[in-house]
Structures are given as C-alpha cells and as structure tokens.
Design a protein around this motif. Structure first.
Motif, mmCIF file in Angstrom:
data_model
loop_
_atom_site.group_PDB
_atom_site.id
_atom_site.type_symbol
_atom_site.label_atom_id
_atom_site.label_comp_id
_atom_site.label_asym_id
_atom_site.label_seq_id
_atom_site.Cartn_x
_atom_site.Cartn_y
_atom_site.Cartn_z
ATOM 1 N N SER A 147 0.802 -1.226 0.000
ATOM 2 C CA SER A 147 0.000 0.000 0.000
ATOM 3 C C SER A 147 0.828 1.267 0.000
ATOM 4 O O SER A 147 0.257 2.361 -0.019
ATOM 5 C CB SER A 147 -0.916 0.010 1.229
ATOM 6 N N ASP A 149 2.398 4.493 1.096
ATOM 7 C CA ASP A 149 2.077 5.386 2.211
ATOM 8 C C ASP A 149 0.615 5.810 2.220
ATOM 9 O O ASP A 149 0.274 6.886 2.734
ATOM 10 C CB ASP A 149 2.984 6.618 2.163
ATOM 11 N N PHE A 152 -1.545 2.641 6.874
ATOM 12 C CA PHE A 152 -0.614 2.042 7.818
ATOM 13 C C PHE A 152 -1.390 1.337 8.918
ATOM 14 O O PHE A 152 -2.605 1.526 9.064
ATOM 15 C CB PHE A 152 0.268 3.114 8.479
ATOM 16 N N VAL A 186 -1.861 -6.084 4.589
ATOM 17 C CA VAL A 186 -1.389 -4.788 4.112
ATOM 18 C C VAL A 186 0.081 -4.625 4.488
ATOM 19 O O VAL A 186 0.433 -4.615 5.673
ATOM 20 C CB VAL A 186 -2.222 -3.637 4.700
ATOM 21 N N SER A 188 2.745 -1.986 4.413
ATOM 22 C CA SER A 188 2.789 -0.532 4.285
ATOM 23 C C SER A 188 4.201 -0.014 4.043
ATOM 24 O O SER A 188 5.181 -0.731 4.235
ATOM 25 C CB SER A 188 2.238 0.105 5.568
ATOM 26 N N GLU A 193 3.052 -4.781 9.453
ATOM 27 C CA GLU A 193 1.957 -5.206 8.588
ATOM 28 C C GLU A 193 0.650 -5.233 9.368
ATOM 29 O O GLU A 193 0.638 -5.279 10.606
ATOM 30 C CB GLU A 193 2.252 -6.585 8.002
#
Length: 211
Positions: A147, A149, A152, A186, A188, A193
């Motif tokens: 993803s 930025d 988060f 995700v 980030s 994660e």
C-alpha cells in the motif's frame, strides 16, 4: 498460499522495502520500494538465491526511491512507476530534503494504475490510489497489498505534502476496501503489517468509512 514476503527497513527514516517471491526458495524476486541500501538488498537476494527481475515503486517520495538507481543498474531489473510521478525519480534532487543527494533514474515501465503485471512468477494488479501523492500506485497479489504510504497499521498517509488531499486519500482507501477482502495483508511503506479488516474496524482515521 500467498507470496513469500520479506521486509527491510531502509534509509534514514526506516522506509519499508519488500522482497517478494512466488514462494520460499524461488529463484526470482520482485523488489518493492528500494528506498536505500541497494548493496544490502543485493546481498540479501544472493543469500536467498534469488535474482531481482523487477522493481516496483509505489510513489515518488525520496525515501522510497533512494536505492532505485543502484539496484536497477546492478541487477538489470526494469523499474515500474506511475507515469505521472516519473519526474520525481528522474529529477530526484529537486525534491529531497536539504543535505540529501540521491541518484536519479529513468523508469523503464510507466504505469497508469490499471495494469496486470506478470513478474517473477507472480501476478500483480496495479491500482491507482492518490491522496498521499497525486499518482500513488498500490500493488496486489494473492492476498497481499503493498500500500505504500496510503494506509498504515493504525494510521494513514499524510496529506500535507505537495499533491496530497484528505478526501482523495479516504476515497482511495474506500476503493481498496471495496475491492479486496478484509483478510488482505497490508504491507505498508512504514511500520508493521496489518490487514484491511483490522484497519477498517479500528483505525481512528477511518471512522467515516465505518459510518
């Protein structure tokens, strides 16, 4: 089974870089956001017995780009990046903090954010998710979302930088939530994660998506 993902915190602000393989032991890898320390990444790849066959860039902020030129030249891997942010890599030293000097590079594959990429035995979907930056791209494969930025664990991307916009960012996160299942992991650009479902349920910045 999803892809095999290894995370490295690189550079002065600990930007996440990911080495992605189709499985543990695979001989080819994709590197996402090599923000610094290209020599370290090449040593890690050698330790894995893997060659870097592609470099994927989520967005054009300097802390995600610092190792691109060295890694690309050292491995011959093509650099994939949003066309509308290519200038941030090609003229990188116009966009870095005072006292920082980085090597510019011209990306090899220009993205719009609606592509399917077949790299290192992995199928990646690209999705344009602006808001943190104007042409930010996320990459998805087999339950894994890189993803950058945008999102988060417990937070979201800042929108006070040039080209940032809060409403656009929220709309991008909504698009991710609508497109991918809640158990999606995700990965980030900074921090640990998480999953899409966890962030939709508890992220304090996403209350309007729960309304």
């Amino acid at each position: 089974m999803g892809a095999a993902v290894d995370r490295y915190e690189l550079g002065p602000i600990g930007t996440n870089c990911y080495v992605v393989r189709s499985e543990r032991g695979a001989s080819e890898a994709v590197v996402v956001d090599p923000g610094d320390e290209a020599a370290r990444l090449r040593l890690e790849l050698a330790r894995m017995g893997a060659t870097c066959t592609a470099i994927l860039i989520t967005h054009g902020h300097w802390d995600h780009l610092g190792g691109v030129a060295d890694l690309a030249e050292g491995t011959g891997a093509p650099v994939h990046m949003a066309e509308d942010e290519r200038a941030l890599l090609e003229d990188i030293n116009s966009f870095v903090p005072q006292g920082v000097r980085l090597r510019p590079y011209t990306p090899d594959v220009l993205l719009q954010g609606d592509e399917t990429l077949e790299l290192a035995g992995i199928t990646f979907e690209t999705l344009r998710v602006p808001g943190h930056s104007p042409a930010h791209v996320a990459y998805y494969t087999e339950g894994c979302l890189f993803s950058g930025d945008v999102l988060f664990a417990g937070s979201v991307g800042r929108t006070d930088l040039p080209g940032g916009d809060w409403e656009t960012l929220v709309a991008s996160i909504r698009r991710l939530a609508d497109r991918y299942p809640p158990e999606t992991i995700v990965y980030s650009g900074h921090g640990a994660e998480t999953t899409l479902g966890s962030e939709l349920a508890r992220n304090p910045f996403l209350a309007e998506l729960r309304a």
